[in-house]
Design an enzyme around this catalytic site. Structure first.
Site, short mmCIF file in Angstrom:
data_model
loop_
_atom_site.label_atom_id
_atom_site.label_comp_id
_atom_site.label_asym_id
_atom_site.label_seq_id
_atom_site.Cartn_x
_atom_site.Cartn_y
_atom_site.Cartn_z
CB SER A 283 -0.91 -0.09 1.16
OG SER A 283 -0.25 0.06 2.42
CG HIS B 275 -1.51 3.73 5.07
ND1 HIS B 275 -2.93 3.48 5.07
CD2 HIS B 275 -0.77 2.73 4.14
CE1 HIS B 275 -3.01 2.11 4.39
NE2 HIS B 275 -1.72 1.89 3.90
CG ASP C 297 -5.60 4.54 5.55
OD1 ASP C 297 -5.74 4.19 4.23
OD2 ASP C 297 -4.48 4.97 6.08
#
Length: 180
Positions: free
Chosen positions: A57, A96, A123
Site C-alpha cells: 500500500s 501510511h 483510510d
C-alpha cells in the site's frame, strides 16, 4: 551415516557442565536482545521502534519487506509524514502517510487522516466503525529511516511456519553440538 552419525555421537558425548554453559550463554543472548529492544523503546519513544512493511500500500516509497525505524516525539504530526498506527480491533499496525490534519480548537489536540500512497481512497474504511480521524494514542511512531528488503525474513517465517521451526531447530542443534 556421515554428518548425522557424527551429530548423534556429538550429542551423546555432551557433559552436563557443557550443557549448562551453553544454556547460560543462550539465556544471555536472549536477555541482551530484550535489553536492547527496551532501550530502543526508551530512546525512540515508540512502543515498537522497528516494524516491517507487510503490504504494497505504500509503494513505490516503501515496498513489502522493508524495515522501518520509528520515532515518536512530542512535536505535532503534520501532513506528508509517514506514520505507523494501530486501529481498534486490529492486531497488525498499518504504515501510511498523513494526508490531512485536524486541530481541535478547544483542546489543541491534533487528529489525522491517513492514506496509503498506492491506495485510491483514504483510510476511513480501515478505522474502527464510526471513527473518522486517528488520535495521537493510535500513532505508534513516525518513520525516520528504512532498510529495504530485510524484513522478508520475518514475512517468510510468518507465512511459512515450517521454515521458522526448521531454522529454530537447526540453531538449537548447533548450540547443543558446539564444542566451544
Amino acid at each position: 551415516m556421515g554428518w548425522i552419525g557424527e551429530t548423534v555421537d556429538s550429542i551423546k558425548s555432551i557433559q552436563i557442565r557443557q550443557v549448562l554453559s551453553q544454556a547460560v550463554s543462550l539465556g544471555m543472548i536472549v536477555t541482551s536482545a530484550l535489553i536492547i529492544w527496551k532501550a530502543l523503546m526508551c530512546i525512540t519513544g515508540s512502543e515498537s521502534p522497528v516494524v516491517v512493511v507487510l503490504s504494497g500500500s505504500m509503494e513505490p516509497g516503501f515496498k513489502r519487506g522493508d524495515i522501518l525505524f520509528l520515532h515518536m516525539s512530542k512535536d505535532p504530526i503534520r501532513a506528508g509524514e509517514i506514520v505507523v498506527f494501530n486501529v481498534d480491533g486490529r492486531e497488525i499496525p498499518i504504515v501510511h502517510r498523513v494526508i490531512k490534519v485536524h486541530e481541535r480548537q478547544d483542546t489543541g489536540e491534533v487528529d489525522v487522516l491517513t492514506k496509503g500512497d498506492n491506495n485510491y481512497g483514504d483510510d476511513r474504511l480501515l478505522y474502527a466503525h464510526g471513527q473518522l480521524w486517528l488520535q495521537r494514542h493510535h500513532i505508534m511512531g513516525r518513520a525516520v529511516g528504512f532498510l529495504p528488503y530485510v524484513g522478508w525474513v520475518t514475512i517468510i517465517m510468518t507465512e511459512k511456519p515450517l521454515i521458522k521451526y526448521v531454522l529454530i531447530g537447526a540453531l538449537g542443534l548447533l548450540v547443543i553440538t558446539s564444542k566451544d
